[in-house]
Every structure is written in structure tokens, then in C-alpha cells.
Design a protein around this motif. Sequence first.
Motif, PDB file in Angstrom:
ATOM      1  N   ARG A 163       0.736  -1.150   0.416  1.00  0.00           N
ATOM      2  CA  ARG A 163      -0.072  -0.351   0.044  1.00  0.00           C
ATOM      3  C   ARG A 163       0.865   1.376  -0.019  1.00  0.00           C
ATOM      4  N   MET A 164       0.351   1.941  -0.151  1.00  0.00           N
ATOM      5  CA  MET A 164       1.142   3.515  -0.277  1.00  0.00           C
ATOM      6  C   MET A 164      -0.402   4.503   0.245  1.00  0.00           C
ATOM      7  N   TYR A 165       1.247   5.417   0.772  1.00  0.00           N
ATOM      8  CA  TYR A 165       0.253   6.181   2.058  1.00  0.00           C
ATOM      9  C   TYR A 165       1.792   8.264   1.022  1.00  0.00           C
ATOM     10  N   LEU A 166       0.064   8.966   1.084  1.00  0.00           N
ATOM     11  CA  LEU A 166       0.051   9.888   0.516  1.00  0.00           C
ATOM     12  C   LEU A 166      -0.184  11.054   1.356  1.00  0.00           C
ATOM     13  N   SER A 167       0.095  12.198   1.846  1.00  0.00           N
ATOM     14  CA  SER A 167       0.238  12.986   3.032  1.00  0.00           C
ATOM     15  C   SER A 167      -0.558  14.306   1.584  1.00  0.00           C
ATOM     16  N   HIS A 202      -4.521  15.592   5.556  1.00  0.00           N
ATOM     17  CA  HIS A 202      -5.069  14.339   5.455  1.00  0.00           C
ATOM     18  C   HIS A 202      -3.736  13.540   4.927  1.00  0.00           C
ATOM     19  N   VAL A 203      -4.009  12.132   6.190  1.00  0.00           N
ATOM     20  CA  VAL A 203      -2.503  10.983   5.028  1.00  0.00           C
ATOM     21  C   VAL A 203      -3.885  10.281   4.456  1.00  0.00           C
ATOM     22  N   TRP A 204      -3.469  10.133   3.128  1.00  0.00           N
ATOM     23  CA  TRP A 204      -4.126   9.056   2.370  1.00  0.00           C
ATOM     24  C   TRP A 204      -3.388   7.622   2.379  1.00  0.00           C
ATOM     25  N   VAL A 205      -4.230   6.303   2.218  1.00  0.00           N
ATOM     26  CA  VAL A 205      -3.632   5.004   2.395  1.00  0.00           C
ATOM     27  C   VAL A 205      -4.386   4.388   0.511  1.00  0.00           C
ATOM     28  N   VAL A 206      -3.641   4.661  -0.140  1.00  0.00           N
ATOM     29  CA  VAL A 206      -3.963   4.390  -0.988  1.00  0.00           C
ATOM     30  C   VAL A 206      -3.820   2.213  -1.552  1.00  0.00           C
ATOM     31  N   ASP A 239      -7.187  -1.312  -4.598  1.00  0.00           N
ATOM     32  CA  ASP A 239      -9.007  -1.437  -4.879  1.00  0.00           C
ATOM     33  C   ASP A 239      -9.789   0.070  -3.949  1.00  0.00           C
ATOM     34  N   LYS A 240      -8.631   0.319  -3.436  1.00  0.00           N
ATOM     35  CA  LYS A 240      -9.421   2.230  -3.086  1.00  0.00           C
ATOM     36  C   LYS A 240      -8.399   3.028  -1.954  1.00  0.00           C
ATOM     37  N   VAL A 241      -9.029   3.972  -2.139  1.00  0.00           N
ATOM     38  CA  VAL A 241      -8.367   5.090  -1.827  1.00  0.00           C
ATOM     39  C   VAL A 241      -8.768   6.123  -0.634  1.00  0.00           C
ATOM     40  N   LYS A 242      -8.686   5.296   0.441  1.00  0.00           N
ATOM     41  CA  LYS A 242      -9.765   6.336   2.184  1.00  0.00           C
ATOM     42  C   LYS A 242      -8.242   7.093   2.672  1.00  0.00           C
ATOM     43  N   VAL A 243      -8.962   7.473   3.856  1.00  0.00           N
ATOM     44  CA  VAL A 243      -8.305   8.422   4.938  1.00  0.00           C
ATOM     45  C   VAL A 243      -7.283   7.737   6.076  1.00  0.00           C
ATOM     46  N   TYR A 244      -5.971   7.759   6.060  1.00  0.00           N
ATOM     47  CA  TYR A 244      -5.840   7.072   7.097  1.00  0.00           C
ATOM     48  C   TYR A 244      -5.513   8.197   8.322  1.00  0.00           C
TER      49      TYR A 244
END
Length: 593
Positions: A432-436, A442-446, A449-454
Amino acid sequence: MDQEKIGVAALAVLTAACVSGQTLEKVAGLELTGAPALSVGLTMPVGVARDAAGSVYFSQPLMGSVWKVTAEGVLQVTARGLSNPGAVAVDSAGQVYVATAVGIEAIEAASGAVRTLVKVEPKGELRSVAWLALMPDGRLVVADNEARMLKLVEPASGLVSHLAGSGKSYIAGDNGPASQASLQAPALVAADGDGNVYYAEQFEPTVRQIDGRTKTITNVKFGLPDEDIPGEAEVVSGLAADEMGNLYLAQMGRGRVLRVNWRGQVEVFGKAGAPMALAAGVAGEVLVGEPLPPRIWKMRAEAELEAVAGNGLKAYNGDGLEAAQTQLAEPAQVAVAGNGDLFVSSMLADRVLKIGPEGLVSTVGGEFAWTRPQALLVDVNGDLVVSDYDNKTLYRVHGDGTVVLEREIPVRTAQIGARLEQPGTLVSDGTRMYLSSPNDHHVWVVTADKVKVYAGTGEAGFAGDGGKAAEAKLRNPSGLALDAAGNLFVADTKNHRVRKVEMATGLITTVWPVGEVDEASLPAGLAMGPDGMLYAADGGVNKVWRIDVGTGAAEVAVGEGLSRPSGVAFDGQGRLLVVDPGNARVVRVVAAQ
């Protein structure tokens, strides 16, 4: 700075003092001062002016700077760190005046010292500085767009007086006193040798003259006989007047510059792609600033344009150069590939650059249209993943250079500005990837199959330590790093902290600093070092910290020579790389021998 060239893979060793005798070794980034003005890429020049010695000055708002091209064609910096510099004027003594978001800045000719001549204030004598120009008597005439007036400013005292405009937002009052006339949105000003003042409206194809002797305002006719009633294409984008009473008008929509002589006769003086800023030179010469492609031209009647500054590229001086001789513009992040290639996002150049093993630079994706790229990640497959925040997308670059859309991302675009205090960051644990996303907190987890708030609720603030990360408040989170256990470290930049999200529980805590928070600190880029310590680039205090995440104890890893460091990484030999946008470079920290 003194630079020593060492060959094809040249690196410049900089003598800035670091911790325990370390040095900063330049990996990439050209120092523009002293470079031939025609060899470098500009970033949307706006104001342009000329001094008595023939040197040309121009502003670059996105870089927050004003530059000088000497009569020999050499580029020199006049001032850095300005807030949205626009119009530029130079007096007979060589003092430079610049319109900025702060007000009018004066740059001393001898020392280069910058002082604020007049500040803009919502209810002050000067509410805005849309444009400025020099009068023959040395005073400045200013288009105060917010007040819908023209003002005069004494350069010695900063005293402001009223010249034109009733403050009412419409165009009226021709052939009467300028002080009682109404100006809708004055955007540009110019003055000729007789003290006549001209101004152009921002949204209408209207130019008016204020007689220097009678102070009567009249409309200037500049339509050509064979053209229809003026429309949007005829709105004036640049304005200048010379000592002979000739008025020059740039029309970006028409790709031309008009000249209106003292008799009122109108002709096409010259053509350019998208002319904007103008400055009258000598012997019928006009300087033209063009934003795209970014260049400064010298225009003469019935002659070819002569380039003064800019190579036609945006903030870039071309592929195939050695890294230390390659121009970077607000570099944001650096990533290291397994084969030793380095990738740098040069944000204001709209480019992602690769530094190959020979030390030469190329553009990733060729002609692919990046838009202010920031976060970079080399994943387990060796592909490069790039964040394009403006287009709310992640792109994947395969080994053959092809660029494909990876994922749309629900991030908020940052406002264009000269400084990137907190770039977004990408990290991955292999699955998985984490995107700030600094601008929506937010920090998102990618995942596949989905992108959601981490982490982060999306509301700016500081709260939630000891609770679920997704319910915590962050403020402009930027740098990210993962440890071997999968715990995620977040540079909570505008909260002046580094926080940790535990992989096993999803709980968030502050790991640094322990105790009192330094509000000057702006931790940005993060990286886990080969020594198990967390390294944090701090753009607020211009340091890199080495942090023990178990205890929160920290020491300075790099203490001098940096300006707004935004990213850190380690190369294949375990050496620390630092992105140094304030100095437009990437450096490597070399330990003392």
C-alpha cells in the motif's frame, strides 16, 4: 558560492560548515547568478525595466525575486524573498522599486538592501499596488486597484497623495478633472517625458491619459481603422511611454504591441506571442516580457525580436547537462532508485528530472505535461510514482519511460506561490502507499482497490494524541516515513511536530519534540536512516534533525548552509541527501574524513 568542477559526473563541494566538520556536496542545481541570461529558463516574468547603463531588470513572482541582466548579458539576482513581486522601475540613481503584495519595496543600488517604502493596508493611504511607474520628477505613480484610484508616492519619504479616481467602480469623467473621474479597475500605469500619466483598465479595452499640466483626464484612442469595435482581444496587457511622448500598448489577445505617437496616430509597432510587461528603452526600443514561453525581448520597429533573457523553457535549462549545471526551480522531493538513479521533482519547472549514473540529467516522461509535481516514490517494481496535486492524480512511470494514470486522488490543490513550505510525500510498505495532502490536512492510504483516509479529520488543528489517527487533527502534514514494523511517521508541519501512527493499533502519538514546542520549527521531509534514526528536514529553522523515535531525543544532523529544506532521503551508500529549495539544489552530506 565557489564551485569546483570535477568532470562528467561533476559535484560541487560547498564549504558551508555542518555538524562535526561535515560538508554539503552539491548533487544538482545551478546557481543562476553569473549565468548567461539566454541560457536559463524563466518563470513567468511580469515586470520589466531598464536602467541608464542599459541593464534590464525583471520580476519573477513565482520565484519571489527580481533579476538583473547586465549590459554584457549576465544574470544577477537583485532581490530574493519578495512577496509576489510585479511591476519594476529604476530611477536615475539605480535604485529599484518593486510592486509587491506587501506594498512598494525599494532596493538600494549600492548595498542591495531592501526596505519597504509604503505598506498596503485595507484602510490605509495605499490599499494595493497593481502597477507602478516613475514620473520625470522622480515620484512614483501607482495604480491602486483596490481603491480604484491612481496615487503618487514620494520615493524619499513614502508620502502618498491622490492623483485620479473618485473611488467609484465605473468608467466616467472624461474631459474633466482626473481627481473627480471614476476608474473601474486601474491595472497598469505609465508616464512620459512631459509628465503625462496613462493608465489601462484591467477588464476593458480602455486607456486614459491624465495631462501633466492641466490634470484633465481624456480617453486614448488606439483602435486601428480596419478593425471592429474593441473587445476582449484588445484589452491592454502592458503599457509604457517614452520621453518623446509615444505610448506603447501590449495586447496579449492580439499578440502585438501598438504605438500611439504624440499626434494620436496608431500603428502596429511589433508582434510577439503573448506580450505582457513593457518598458520603453532608447532610440525607439521597447522591452517586452512574455510569460509563455517565458522570455524578455527587445523590440524595434520593422525588426526581428532580440532575446534578452530566457531560453524559452520554463525554469529549466535543458536535458543532457551535468546535474550540478542543471537548473532546479523550487525542488520539492528526491527519490532514489535501486540502480542508483536519482529523481527530483522541480515543481515550478513542471518537471520530474532523472539524474543517471553518469551524472547527466533528463526529463522523466519526455514531453508529458506534469503540473507542479511534488511527491516521488520508487516502488518495489522499480517504477516511479509521482503525485500531480493540481490534477488530483497519481501517475506511474515505467522503466521504458511511459507514463500511465495510476489513480485519481481526493486532494486539495495548493495555491500557486513562490514557496512550497510543505510538499506532499509518498511512501510505500510494498502493498500500500501512503500519501500526505498538506492542503486538506489528511494522510491517505492507497491500496489496489480504494483510497481512504489514514490520518486526519480534514480540519486543521492539533488534537487526538492517544486516539485513532483518522479522528485526529493535523495541520498541513507533509513528510512521511515508515519503519521496519510498518509504523508511519508524519511530519505535522504547521503543528511543529512529528507524529507516529502505530501499524498494529492505528493510534497516533507525538514522538518529537518532547516537551516545549518551537513554533519556528516546520518539519517537512522525513526519512528513516540506516542507523535506525529518523531524519527530519526542518524548513522553519533550516536544519536537519536526527531523532530517536523511541525517546524523542534529537540532535542536529545538518546545521548550516540550508534554506527551507523540504526533503531528505538516503542513497545506496547510506549517505544523506537533502532537498534545499531556497538554494535551488539537492545536496549530499559528506562526513568529515
